[in-house]
Structure formats: structure tokens, C-alpha cells
Scaffold this active site. Structure first.
Site, PDB file in Angstrom:
ATOM      1  N   ARG A 224       0.846  -1.191   0.000  1.00  0.00           N
ATOM      2  CA  ARG A 224       0.000   0.000   0.000  1.00  0.00           C
ATOM      3  C   ARG A 224       0.883   1.244   0.000  1.00  0.00           C
ATOM      4  NH1 ARG A 224      -3.490  -2.635  -1.650  1.00  0.00           N
ATOM      5  NH2 ARG A 224      -5.446  -3.209  -0.647  1.00  0.00           N
ATOM      6  N   HIS A 272      -0.517   0.095  -9.835  1.00  0.00           N
ATOM      7  CA  HIS A 272      -1.307  -0.819  -8.992  1.00  0.00           C
ATOM      8  C   HIS A 272      -1.834  -2.003  -9.816  1.00  0.00           C
ATOM      9  CE1 HIS A 272      -3.743  -1.049  -5.017  1.00  0.00           C
ATOM     10  NE2 HIS A 272      -3.538  -2.263  -5.524  1.00  0.00           N
TER      11      HIS A 272
HETATM   12  P1  NDP Z   1      -2.104 -11.632   4.638  1.00  0.00           P
HETATM   13  O1  NDP Z   1      -3.064 -11.074   5.612  1.00  0.00           O
HETATM   14  O2  NDP Z   1      -2.320 -13.009   4.124  1.00  0.00           O
HETATM   15  O3  NDP Z   1      -0.633 -11.591   5.279  1.00  0.00           O
HETATM   16  C1  NDP Z   1      -0.154 -10.491   5.961  1.00  0.00           C
HETATM   17  C2  NDP Z   1       1.254 -10.794   6.478  1.00  0.00           C
HETATM   18  O4  NDP Z   1       1.779  -9.596   7.056  1.00  0.00           O
HETATM   19  C3  NDP Z   1       1.264 -11.858   7.567  1.00  0.00           C
HETATM   20  O5  NDP Z   1       2.419 -12.661   7.460  1.00  0.00           O
HETATM   21  C4  NDP Z   1       1.332 -11.023   8.851  1.00  0.00           C
HETATM   22  O6  NDP Z   1       1.962 -11.667   9.951  1.00  0.00           O
HETATM   23  C5  NDP Z   1       2.213  -9.877   8.388  1.00  0.00           C
HETATM   24  N1  NDP Z   1       2.010  -8.726   9.271  1.00  0.00           N
HETATM   25  C6  NDP Z   1       0.882  -8.056   9.554  1.00  0.00           C
HETATM   26  N2  NDP Z   1       1.100  -7.082  10.449  1.00  0.00           N
HETATM   27  C7  NDP Z   1       2.423  -7.150  10.750  1.00  0.00           C
HETATM   28  C8  NDP Z   1       3.255  -6.444  11.628  1.00  0.00           C
HETATM   29  N3  NDP Z   1       2.786  -5.456  12.399  1.00  0.00           N
HETATM   30  N4  NDP Z   1       4.548  -6.786  11.694  1.00  0.00           N
HETATM   31  C9  NDP Z   1       5.043  -7.784  10.935  1.00  0.00           C
HETATM   32  N5  NDP Z   1       4.302  -8.517  10.082  1.00  0.00           N
HETATM   33  C10 NDP Z   1       3.007  -8.198   9.999  1.00  0.00           C
HETATM   34  O7  NDP Z   1      -2.024 -10.592   3.440  1.00  0.00           O
HETATM   35  P2  NDP Z   1      -1.824 -10.892   1.882  1.00  0.00           P
HETATM   36  O8  NDP Z   1      -0.537 -11.611   1.714  1.00  0.00           O
HETATM   37  O9  NDP Z   1      -3.042 -11.497   1.304  1.00  0.00           O
HETATM   38  O10 NDP Z   1      -1.746  -9.405   1.303  1.00  0.00           O
HETATM   39  C11 NDP Z   1      -0.798  -8.473   1.788  1.00  0.00           C
HETATM   40  C12 NDP Z   1      -1.128  -7.094   1.212  1.00  0.00           C
HETATM   41  O11 NDP Z   1      -0.763  -7.022  -0.160  1.00  0.00           O
HETATM   42  C13 NDP Z   1      -2.592  -6.687   1.207  1.00  0.00           C
HETATM   43  O12 NDP Z   1      -3.025  -6.266   2.490  1.00  0.00           O
HETATM   44  C14 NDP Z   1      -2.594  -5.565   0.217  1.00  0.00           C
HETATM   45  O13 NDP Z   1      -2.303  -4.354   0.881  1.00  0.00           O
HETATM   46  C15 NDP Z   1      -1.448  -5.905  -0.731  1.00  0.00           C
HETATM   47  N6  NDP Z   1      -1.919  -6.295  -2.071  1.00  0.00           N
HETATM   48  C16 NDP Z   1      -1.473  -5.563  -3.128  1.00  0.00           C
HETATM   49  C17 NDP Z   1      -1.847  -5.905  -4.407  1.00  0.00           C
HETATM   50  C18 NDP Z   1      -1.323  -5.167  -5.577  1.00  0.00           C
HETATM   51  O14 NDP Z   1      -1.772  -5.414  -6.697  1.00  0.00           O
HETATM   52  N7  NDP Z   1      -0.374  -4.277  -5.404  1.00  0.00           N
HETATM   53  C19 NDP Z   1      -2.746  -7.039  -4.674  1.00  0.00           C
HETATM   54  C20 NDP Z   1      -3.147  -7.731  -3.483  1.00  0.00           C
HETATM   55  C21 NDP Z   1      -2.743  -7.351  -2.229  1.00  0.00           C
HETATM   56  P3  NDP Z   1       1.316 -12.996  10.590  1.00  0.00           P
HETATM   57  O15 NDP Z   1       1.650 -14.073   9.604  1.00  0.00           O
HETATM   58  O16 NDP Z   1       2.032 -13.160  11.866  1.00  0.00           O
HETATM   59  O17 NDP Z   1      -0.157 -12.728  10.714  1.00  0.00           O
HETATM   60  C1  OXD Z   2      -5.680  -5.878  -3.132  1.00  0.00           C
HETATM   61  C2  OXD Z   2      -5.200  -4.964  -4.129  1.00  0.00           C
HETATM   62  O1  OXD Z   2      -5.682  -5.569  -1.940  1.00  0.00           O
HETATM   63  O2  OXD Z   2      -5.528  -5.117  -5.316  1.00  0.00           O
HETATM   64  O3  OXD Z   2      -6.101  -6.993  -3.538  1.00  0.00           O
HETATM   65  O4  OXD Z   2      -4.441  -4.054  -3.808  1.00  0.00           O
END
Ligand code: NDP
Ligand code: OXD
Length: 309
Positions: A224, A272
């Protein structure tokens, strides 16, 4: 009983028609023409405007057209107590895997230098270490980051992963929590951010963090825009401490045409698109989750609102 859909105009009709075909018993309506607000039970949304969801007094479920739900939680008037489901899936993961691989390899193999040399018809041979001599760090080891880290390890990179709770992934050195952040960063030549946006992670890509990366590191942010402190990144690039940044996400999207990132020689902007959810595969996931919700079945993509992601 109806569903209201809020998505950008480019693919709104495609989404609407596809969701309607997958959910024939639910009337699917566009955000700007929801019909009787009291009939709306389900809202399928990307970046709903503030106060938009509270128009529907009988709303039972909010579905994020995205893996992240920050864009839903950003609504200060969000009706409380309504479950939120995020959208995941193999295609989303696959697309992110491709994006991460492409950009890590581009940096690792110094493609910008090769392209600049070609422009000058210069035969530039650079000795590059094999991937086994390059350390890549992935912040966030969830569906997307965990998969990307595993893939990078399979390619041969030395991979480190940082998450909130400890995560064991084959070939990935695990680091968990803020206490381990400095140690994690200390050897990351390429840093990939795939964290969710929460109060803990907002602004995490800042001057302090960049200073803990080795000199000459590169940053890829596909999570993000709000993870990044833009001025800190520009300063770290301009001072030479960071070599490059690959950015897919921004505070303001579309990125304004006058924004310094567009023309910065060390920044690659992608709009994006790291992993877009399309109406075909995303629609199937969303419709299946709504049907599970109606049937009272467990839903893996139900968001833990306590954690906030
Ligand atoms: P998940 O919820 O599956 O995973 C999030 C990960 O981040 C977990 O490993 C979690 O730790 C870790 N995390 C969360 N908070 C913290 C913290 N404070 N400190 C350290 N680690 C932390 O998310 P996704 O993998 O599905 O997606 C991640 C992000 O990717 C989305 O939220 C979105 O913003 C972005 N995204 C972007 C896209 C794009 O096209 N650019 C498309 C899709 C998503 P734990 O394992 O311990 O819970
Ligand atoms: C998502 C994104 O969160 O597209 O899936 O950024």
C-alpha cells in the site's frame, strides 16, 4: 434481497454482469443505483467513499474486492459489527508471484544499467553474482508474501522473511516482530513489502528503516502507498543510500502526473497492477464466499477485525 457493487468504472459493467450470473438469486446493483437501501444485504466494494456503507440499514456482509481491507476500514462512518471478507485466490497469488519475480530479477540482474547501455550502443558486461549470492527480504509472509518468499528461495535467492508471528517456510530465514526488524533488514539487498496496511505498518518504509538496510539496497513496494514515507524514500535515493525503488502503490492513485516519482531516474512506477483481481476469477471467489456466508459455512477469508487484516 440485493447486493450492491462498488468498483472503478473501467470494469464495473463486467463485474456486475459476472456477479449476477454467479449469484442468480440475488439482485446485483451498481453502487450509484442501489434501489431500495433496506433490501441491500451484501456490499462488494473497492474503496467505498466515507459514509457510503451506512446507507444500507440491513447490511449483513461486506466483501472487499481486494486482499487488503484497509480501504474499507478507512471509512470513519463504517457500520460496526458487520463481518468483512477479503478476496484471495490462486490467480491473485500467481500474479503477485510473477510481479515479485520480475522485479527482483530486474534489480538483481541490473536491467536498468543494461537498458541505459543499449541506448548508448555500449557493450556493457557486468559481473553479477548468482541469486545464491543475493539476499532478498520479504516483509509480510501471508498468502502473497509467504508465496513470494517461497518462490524466491526456489529460484535460489537467500531469502529472509519478516512477519508478526514466527513463520516457517522452506528456504526462508524467519524473523518475527519489531524486535527482530533491525536484524532482518541488516542484510536485505532487495526488500519486498507485502504487508497489510494497519496502524502498526503505516509509514513503516521510512528513513529509519532505510538506514538499517545495507547501502545500495533496492525497495519494492507492492502493498500500500501508505506504507511508504515518500519524502524519506526520495531522500534515501538522492543520497545514494538506496539504489532504486519499484512502486506499485501510492498515497494517491492514480499517481498525480506532476508527482516526482514519475520522472525519477531511480524509481519504476507501475499502476497498482502487481496483482489485479479480475471479475472472472475474483467473481468466482466472491460469489463462493457469499454463498458460504448465506449457508452459515466457515469462510477462510473472513477478516479478524481484532488484528485488522
Ligand atoms: P495476509 O493477511 O495473508 O498476510 C499479511 C502478512 O503480514 C502476515 O504474514 C502477517 O503476519 C504480516 N504482518 C501483519 N502485520 C504485521 C506487523 N505489524 N509486523 C510484521 N508482520 C506483519 O495478506 P496478503 O498476503 O493477502 O496481502 C498483503 C497485502 O498485499 C494486502 O493487504 C494488500 O495491501 C497488498 N496487495 C497488493 C496488491 C497489488 O496489486 N499491489 C494485490 C493484493 C494485495 P502474521 O503471519 O504473523 O499474521
Ligand atoms: C488488493 C489490491 O488488496 O488489489 O487486492 O491491492
Amino acid at each position: 434481497m440485493s447486493l450492491v457493487l462498488r468498483v472503478g468504472p473501467a470494469r464495473a459493467q463486467w463485474w456486475l454482469e459476472h456477479l449476477q450470473s454467479l449469484l442468480p438469486d440475488i439482485e446485483c446493483r451498481p453502487w450509484d443505483d442501489p434501489g431500495d437501501p433496506a433490501a441491500v444485504r451484501y456490499a462488494v466494494v473497492w474503496k467505498p467513499p466515507a459514509g457510503g456503507l451506512k446507507r444500507f440499514p440491513n447490511l449483513e456482509l461486506i466483501v472487499s474486492i481486494g486482499a487488503g481491507i484497509d480501504h474499507v476500514l478507512a471509512d470513519p462512518e463504517l457500520p460496526q459489527g458487520i463481518p468483512i471478507i477479503r478476496t484471495t485466490g490462486d490467480e491473485l497469488t500467481q500474479r503477485m508471484r510473477e510481479y515479485v519475480l520480475m522485479h527482483v530479477l530486474r534489480i538483481h540482474r541490473q536491467l536498468p544499467l543494461v537498458e541505459a547501455a543499449q541506448e548508448k550502443a555500449e557493450w556493457l558486461q557486468i559481473v553479477i553474482p548468482p541469486a545464491t549470492g543475493r539476499t532478498v527480504g520479504v516483509m509480510g509472509l501471508g498468502n502473497l508474501g509467504g508465496d513470494a518468499a517461497r518462490m524466491l528461495a526456489t529460484v535460489g535467492f537467500k531469502v529472509r522473511g519478516w512477519s508478526r508471528s514466527p513463520k516457517l517456510i522452506d528456504g526462508v530465514s524467519p524473523f518475527a516482530g519489531f524486535n527482530a526488524l533491525e536484524a532482518f533488514l541488516s542484510e536485505c539487498e532487495i526488500l519486498v513489502c507485502l504487508l497489510p496496511l494497519t496502524s502498526e505498518t503505516r509509514g513503516i518504509l521510512n528513513a529509519d528503516l532505510f538506514a538499517k538496510l545495507p547501502a545500495g539496497a533496492s525497495v519494492i513496494n507492492a502493498a500500500r502507498g501508505e506504507h511508504l514515507v515518500e519524502d524519506d524514500l526520495l531522500a534515501a535515493l538522492d543520497s545514494g543510500h538506496l539504489k532504486s525503488a519499484t512502486l506499485d502503490v501510492f498515497y494517491e492513485e492514480p499517481l498525480p502526473s506532476k508527482h516526482p516519482f514519475w520522472a525519477h531516474p531511480k524509481v519504476l512506477v507501475t499502476p497498482h497492477v502487481a496483482s489485479m483481481i479480475d471479475p472472472e476469477s475474483g467473481g468466482k471467489m466472491i460469489a463462493a464466499n457469499i454463498q458460504r456466508f448465506i449457508a452459515g459455512e466457515p469462510i477462510a477469508d473472513l477478516v479478524d477485525l481484532e488484528k485488522g487484516y
